[in-house]
Design a protein around this motif. Structure first.
Motif, PDB file in Angstrom:
ATOM      1  N   PRO A  36       0.781  -1.247   0.000  1.00 53.58           N
ATOM      2  CA  PRO A  36       0.000   0.000   0.000  1.00 53.58           C
ATOM      3  C   PRO A  36       0.810   1.292   0.000  1.00 53.58           C
ATOM      4  N   PHE A  37       1.940   1.323   0.704  1.00 50.36           N
ATOM      5  CA  PHE A  37       2.642   2.614   0.809  1.00 50.36           C
ATOM      6  C   PHE A  37       3.485   2.912  -0.429  1.00 50.36           C
ATOM      7  N   THR A  38       4.041   1.873  -1.035  1.00 50.53           N
ATOM      8  CA  THR A  38       4.734   2.085  -2.305  1.00 50.53           C
ATOM      9  C   THR A  38       3.741   2.523  -3.370  1.00 50.53           C
ATOM     10  N   LEU A  39       2.546   1.950  -3.333  1.00 46.50           N
ATOM     11  CA  LEU A  39       1.487   2.355  -4.268  1.00 46.50           C
ATOM     12  C   LEU A  39       1.064   3.798  -4.009  1.00 46.50           C
ATOM     13  N   ALA A  40       0.885   4.144  -2.738  1.00 44.72           N
ATOM     14  CA  ALA A  40       0.456   5.503  -2.384  1.00 44.72           C
ATOM     15  C   ALA A  40       1.515   6.547  -2.713  1.00 44.72           C
ATOM     16  N   ALA A  41       2.796   6.139  -2.691  1.00 41.52           N
ATOM     17  CA  ALA A  41       3.879   7.067  -3.001  1.00 41.52           C
ATOM     18  C   ALA A  41       4.067   7.238  -4.508  1.00 41.52           C
ATOM     19  N   ALA A  42       3.408   6.382  -5.310  1.00 42.09           N
ATOM     20  CA  ALA A  42       3.565   6.448  -6.764  1.00 42.09           C
ATOM     21  C   ALA A  42       2.298   6.894  -7.481  1.00 42.09           C
TER      22      ALA A  42
ATOM     23  N   GLU B 126      -1.073   8.931  -8.371  1.00 42.22           N
ATOM     24  CA  GLU B 126      -1.426  10.342  -8.222  1.00 42.22           C
ATOM     25  C   GLU B 126      -2.930  10.516  -8.077  1.00 42.22           C
ATOM     26  N   LEU B 127      -3.307  11.546  -7.365  1.00 44.91           N
ATOM     27  CA  LEU B 127      -4.711  11.925  -7.219  1.00 44.91           C
ATOM     28  C   LEU B 127      -5.194  12.548  -8.529  1.00 44.91           C
ATOM     29  N   PRO B 128      -6.505  12.530  -8.790  1.00 44.79           N
ATOM     30  CA  PRO B 128      -7.019  13.154 -10.018  1.00 44.79           C
ATOM     31  C   PRO B 128      -6.650  14.635 -10.129  1.00 44.79           C
ATOM     32  N   ILE B 129      -6.542  15.311  -9.000  1.00 46.58           N
ATOM     33  CA  ILE B 129      -6.232  16.744  -9.013  1.00 46.58           C
ATOM     34  C   ILE B 129      -4.730  16.992  -9.024  1.00 46.58           C
ATOM     35  N   GLY B 130      -3.955  15.915  -9.046  1.00 46.36           N
ATOM     36  CA  GLY B 130      -2.501  16.052  -9.015  1.00 46.36           C
ATOM     37  C   GLY B 130      -1.962  15.811  -7.615  1.00 46.36           C
ATOM     38  N   GLY B 131      -0.703  15.470  -7.530  1.00 44.89           N
ATOM     39  CA  GLY B 131      -0.094  15.167  -6.237  1.00 44.89           C
ATOM     40  C   GLY B 131      -0.243  13.699  -5.900  1.00 44.89           C
ATOM     41  N   ARG B 132       0.690  13.205  -5.137  1.00 42.77           N
ATOM     42  CA  ARG B 132       0.669  11.786  -4.787  1.00 42.77           C
ATOM     43  C   ARG B 132      -0.427  11.488  -3.780  1.00 42.77           C
ATOM     44  N   LEU B 133      -0.961  10.284  -3.899  1.00 41.63           N
ATOM     45  CA  LEU B 133      -1.991   9.827  -2.970  1.00 41.63           C
ATOM     46  C   LEU B 133      -1.506   9.922  -1.528  1.00 41.63           C
ATOM     47  N   LEU B 134      -0.210   9.770  -1.338  1.00 37.71           N
ATOM     48  CA  LEU B 134       0.382   9.739  -0.003  1.00 37.71           C
ATOM     49  C   LEU B 134       0.052  10.989   0.811  1.00 37.71           C
ATOM     50  N   ARG B 135      -0.222  12.101   0.152  1.00 42.34           N
ATOM     51  CA  ARG B 135      -0.448  13.344   0.892  1.00 42.34           C
ATOM     52  C   ARG B 135      -1.824  13.387   1.577  1.00 42.34           C
ATOM     53  N   ASP B 136      -2.705  12.427   1.229  1.00 41.95           N
ATOM     54  CA  ASP B 136      -4.075  12.418   1.762  1.00 41.95           C
ATOM     55  C   ASP B 136      -4.275  11.142   2.584  1.00 41.95           C
ATOM     56  N   PRO B 137      -4.215  11.228   3.921  1.00 40.34           N
ATOM     57  CA  PRO B 137      -4.343  10.011   4.748  1.00 40.34           C
ATOM     58  C   PRO B 137      -5.637   9.238   4.495  1.00 40.34           C
ATOM     59  N   GLY B 138      -6.725   9.950   4.220  1.00 38.09           N
ATOM     60  CA  GLY B 138      -7.989   9.270   3.924  1.00 38.09           C
ATOM     61  C   GLY B 138      -7.907   8.477   2.636  1.00 38.09           C
ATOM     62  N   ALA B 139      -7.256   9.058   1.633  1.00 40.79           N
ATOM     63  CA  ALA B 139      -7.087   8.362   0.355  1.00 40.79           C
ATOM     64  C   ALA B 139      -6.195   7.136   0.520  1.00 40.79           C
ATOM     65  N   VAL B 140      -5.193   7.230   1.389  1.00 39.23           N
ATOM     66  CA  VAL B 140      -4.312   6.079   1.636  1.00 39.23           C
ATOM     67  C   VAL B 140      -5.098   4.950   2.295  1.00 39.23           C
ATOM     68  N   ARG B 141      -5.972   5.289   3.239  1.00 44.69           N
ATOM     69  CA  ARG B 141      -6.818   4.261   3.874  1.00 44.69           C
ATOM     70  C   ARG B 141      -7.735   3.599   2.845  1.00 44.69           C
ATOM     71  N   ASP B 142      -8.340   4.412   1.976  1.00 48.07           N
ATOM     72  CA  ASP B 142      -9.215   3.860   0.937  1.00 48.07           C
ATOM     73  C   ASP B 142      -8.428   2.955  -0.007  1.00 48.07           C
ATOM     74  N   LEU B 143      -7.228   3.389  -0.348  1.00 40.75           N
ATOM     75  CA  LEU B 143      -6.369   2.598  -1.226  1.00 40.75           C
ATOM     76  C   LEU B 143      -6.046   1.245  -0.591  1.00 40.75           C
ATOM     77  N   ALA B 144      -5.690   1.249   0.690  1.00 39.45           N
ATOM     78  CA  ALA B 144      -5.357   0.001   1.377  1.00 39.45           C
ATOM     79  C   ALA B 144      -6.563  -0.942   1.407  1.00 39.45           C
ATOM     80  N   GLY B 145      -7.746  -0.388   1.633  1.00 42.45           N
ATOM     81  CA  GLY B 145      -8.955  -1.217   1.628  1.00 42.45           C
ATOM     82  C   GLY B 145      -9.232  -1.816   0.258  1.00 42.45           C
ATOM     83  N   SER B 146      -9.086  -0.997  -0.774  1.00 44.87           N
ATOM     84  CA  SER B 146      -9.296  -1.456  -2.140  1.00 44.87           C
ATOM     85  C   SER B 146      -8.268  -2.516  -2.522  1.00 44.87           C
ATOM     86  N   LEU B 147      -7.021  -2.298  -2.126  1.00 45.32           N
ATOM     87  CA  LEU B 147      -5.950  -3.243  -2.440  1.00 45.32           C
ATOM     88  C   LEU B 147      -6.184  -4.581  -1.750  1.00 45.32           C
ATOM     89  N   GLY B 148      -6.545  -4.552  -0.474  1.00 44.90           N
ATOM     90  CA  GLY B 148      -6.797  -5.801   0.245  1.00 44.90           C
ATOM     91  C   GLY B 148      -7.886  -6.627  -0.416  1.00 44.90           C
TER      92      GLY B 148
END
Length: 334
Positions: free
Chosen positions: A115-121, A123-145
């Motif tokens: 999850p964290f390598t994915l979040a660091a790579a 990008e959000l639709p508005i630009g910037g890495r997913l990593l900058r948004d803790p809520g988006a990282v949680r959603d990503l981890a749930g989706s990945l699992g």
């Protein structure tokens, strides 16, 4: 330490994941031929976007479509061509695995980005890495699992006599924990993720996937205790990057398996692939420095190349996998 059953046979060797070339049928033949005790699903990033680790993993996400934009993967408003390509490549690879390993009855390893390598790579639709948004990282981890659970089940359906071992690739985890991931401007870094948060999210992904999971981290300062306490059965690392053996000794003593990256991914200039005796000696030397009894070595340790092999020649990649296989057998016979 109490006796425990490892999800791999004694004296096993395997690959980290990526191989050179674009022919998945040939790559799968090589893996099954050279690594019979613990084969893996090869990744062939030379095939282009969607065949790389990030694209393959992004294709597994549930209800979180992705697309390529300026050669980077980002979250998309709806599924499109890039996502279809990534999923089609994976489907083709799984079909090839099923065709060649239909009767295989041992453990088989599949790989995905963690999850964290994915979040660091990503990008959000508005630009910037997913990593900058803790809520988006949680959603990503749930989706990945959820996606990994489906992926593990798909492999198990195709190989009904095999057992599935999952490898999560997390090269960015040390940088994420230390706050070293740069922002888009390059002028700053993203805030560090707290260890407890990282442990909880990684543990949630491992639990959701529903298969014995190891974490691969080809970076210095691998957070071994975090990985172990998140529920991983093993850690894959590059022995040449180890600077302090004490944390590794503590993790192994607490029951973590080790995938020991002992063969270089590229030959020295004008050099040859290492022999199995050289690879075995490298693993044995580290194990002896840790002070554990030799009888446990071949049970708790799997021999691997130092990292993936996409930059190697096909001949060198094959020679390295064979050297790892025979090194594992040497260690089991001692």
């Amino acid at each position: 330490m109490t006796e425990q059953a490892w999800p791999w046979p004694t004296g096993a060797a395997t690959g980290i994941g990526s191989l050179p070339g674009t022919d998945i049928a040939e790559a799968q033949r090589i893996v099954l031929g050279e690594l019979p005790a613990l084969p893996h699903l090869p990744e062939l990033p030379a095939r282009g976007p969607g065949a790389d680790l990030l694209g393959r993993t992004a294709g597994l996400l549930v209800e979180l479509p992705v697309e390529l934009y300026a050669a980077r993967w980002r979250i998309a408003p709806r599924p499109g061509r890039d996502l279809r390509r990534a999923r089609d490549l994976m489907e083709r690879d799984l079909d090839q695995l099923a065709e060649q390993a239909e009767e295989y009855a041992g453990p088989v390893k599949v790989q995905a980005a963690s999850p964290f390598t994915l979040a660091a790579a990503l990008e959000l639709p508005i630009g910037g890495r997913l990593l900058r948004d803790p809520g988006a990282v949680r959603d990503l981890a749930g989706s990945l699992g959820e996606g990994l659970r489906g992926h593990v089940a798909a492999v198990a359906r195709r190989l009904p006599r095999a057992s599935v071992l999952l490898q999560l690739d997390e090269p960015s985890l040390p940088a994420v924990l230390a706050g070293r991931v740069p922002t888009e401007s390059g002028l700053g870094t993203h805030r560090p993720v707290e260890g407890e948060v990282a442990r909880a999210l990684l543990g949630g992904v491992i639990e959701a996937a529903g298969a014995p999971t190891l974490v691969h981290c080809c970076a210095p300062d691998v957070p071994l205790e975090l990985i172990r306490s998140a529920g991983a059965v093993g850690v894959a690392l590059d022995l040449s990057l180890l600077t302090d053996l004490d944390p590794l000794g503590e993790a192994i003593d607490a029951g973590l398996g080790l995938l020991a990256g002992a063969a270089p991914t590229l030959p020295p200039a004008g050099g040859r692939a290492p022999t199995s005796a050289e690879v075995a000696a490298r693993v044995r030397r580290v194990w002896d420095q840790l002070g554990f009894p030799r009888r446990r070595l071949a049970e708790q340790v799997v021999v691997t190349p130092a990292c993936g092999l996409p930059g190697a020649t096909p001949a060198y990649a094959r020679a390295v996998l064979a050297a790892c296989r025979d090194a594992g057998r040497r260690l089991a016979e001692e």
